[in-house]
Design an enzyme around this catalytic site. Structure first.
Site, PDB file in Angstrom:
ATOM      1  N   THR A   1       0.918  -1.145  -0.093  1.00 59.53           N
ATOM      2  CA  THR A   1       0.149  -0.144   0.063  1.00 59.53           C
ATOM      3  C   THR A   1       0.967   1.163  -0.139  1.00 59.53           C
ATOM      4  OG1 THR A   1      -1.693   1.185   1.242  1.00 59.53           O
ATOM      5  CG2 THR A   1      -0.006  -0.138   2.428  1.00 59.53           C
TER       6      THR A   1
ATOM      7  N   TYR B   1      -2.104   0.298  10.101  1.00 56.71           N
ATOM      8  CA  TYR B   1      -2.280  -0.503   8.674  1.00 56.71           C
ATOM      9  C   TYR B   1      -1.093  -0.486   7.819  1.00 56.71           C
ATOM     10  CZ  TYR B   1      -3.756  -0.781   3.851  1.00 56.71           C
ATOM     11  OH  TYR B   1      -3.788  -1.398   2.434  1.00 56.71           O
TER      12      TYR B   1
END
Length: 335
Positions: free
Chosen positions: A117, A141
């Site tokens: 990501t 995250y």
């Protein structure tokens, strides 16, 4: 050769399954169906229901299907949730990924493509983010994903397994043939939420912060069509199979749109002027993050779906037919 796709019943994973199946690849899916759907996996593709952290199940699957490559999509992805419940993210995204990688090494899997990501970059203060930009994630995250990148780097040096880590920007859209799309009811993707509001599934939508240092004060993101994203995985896997070195690549269009621009596009395409409520900033949201994509292009990737209006139109078409699909599916009981 068989490719294992973890999370293959979910949004991005189901598009990956279709892309490889369309190309004649042998594919097997591993998914616990916590956010995925059985109907998203074609009937001719084996579906193993279970967790990536279940070593016995994973190794049994790898050996039974003679898997030579893993494309790993299974993860928790909601940034605010990672802040409120970090241990769940470290367990599923990092610890379970470690177990999956260990199973791959034990079963002599040759290649591993990882769904990373852009959140690993944190809040970069530059116009375009390259793979050389320092990784300074600002939420659990992003940190959990970066941990997996580190594990893959170390494991690739110690064992005969090559890897590609693809750092996604903001994924949107649906399969152009209408076979799959973003189906999770409570998904937090901006385009999904805006489309649901336009179609009357939500009374209003919120945007979080209009006081960022951007042209209109809202956050700027690089939106990439899900079909172009999964094709980048095809390029990365081909690179590894052809003997290429392990690689980390951004996958985005190098074009940013603000939250307000995206909402205006959804209003334009839908013809609905829906209600938008402005709230304060959320923790963990950078003001702007846009990709430099030269490295993935060097692997032969060429995006074909860059038009934001097209992305929104396909998302609307998918959402309009989704309720009927869910009602026809027994997955309504387990979703």
């Amino acid at each position: 050769m068989t490719v294992l796709i973890t999370g293959g019943a979910g949004y991005i994973g189901s598009h990956m399954v279709l892309e490889l199946a369309d190309q004649g690849e042998d594919v097997v899916v591993l998914d616990n169906l916590s956010t995925g759907f059985r109907w998203a996996v074609p009937d001719n593709v084996p579906l193993v229901v279970g967790d990536i952290g279940d070593r016995e199940l994973v190794m049994q699957t790898l050996r039974r299907h003679k898997v030579d490559a893993i494309l790993h999509f299974a993860a928790n992805i909601v940034v605010p949730d990672s802040i409120s419940d970090p241990l769940r993210y470290y367990e599923n995204n990092a610890a379970n990924a470690r177990s999956l990688i260990a199973s791959a090494v034990a079963c002599d899997v040759s290649h591993f493509v990882f769904s990373s990501t852009a959140a690993v970059y944190g809040e970069p203060q530059i116009e375009y983010v390259s793979e050389e930009t320092p990784t300074e994630p600002i939420n659990p995250y992003g940190r959990s994903k970066l941990m997996v990148e580190w594990m893959l780097q170390d494991v690739s040096r110690a064992h005969a397994i090559s890897h590609a880590a693809l750092r996604y920007f903001n994924v949107a859209g649906a399969d152009p043939k209408g076979r799959t799309g973003q189906s999770t009811p409570n998904a937090t993707h901006l385009i999904k939420v805006a489309v649901q509001t336009a179609l009357g599934m939500r009374k209003r939508m919120q945007i979080f912060g209009t006081d960022y240092p951007t042209e209109d004060g809202s956050c700027v993101r690089d939106y990439i069509h899900v079909t172009d994203l999964v094709r980048a995985h095809v390029n990365a896997l081909a690179h590894l199979r052809n003997g290429g070195d392990s690689v980390t690549c951004n996958v985005g269009y190098s074009r940013g749109y603000s939250v307000l621009e995206v909402i205006e596009m959804v209003k334009k395409v839908s013809g609905v002027d829906f209600e938008v409520e402005v709230s304060g900033r959320r923790d963990g949201d950078p003001a702007r993050i846009v990709s430099s994509n030269a490295r993935i292009r060097a692997l032969g990737w060429r995006p074909a779906n860059q038009d934001l209006e097209q992305i929104v139109r396909q998302a609307i078409d998918w959402e309009r037919g989704l309720d009927e699909k869910l009602l026809r599916s027994s997955d309504l009981l387990v979703a």
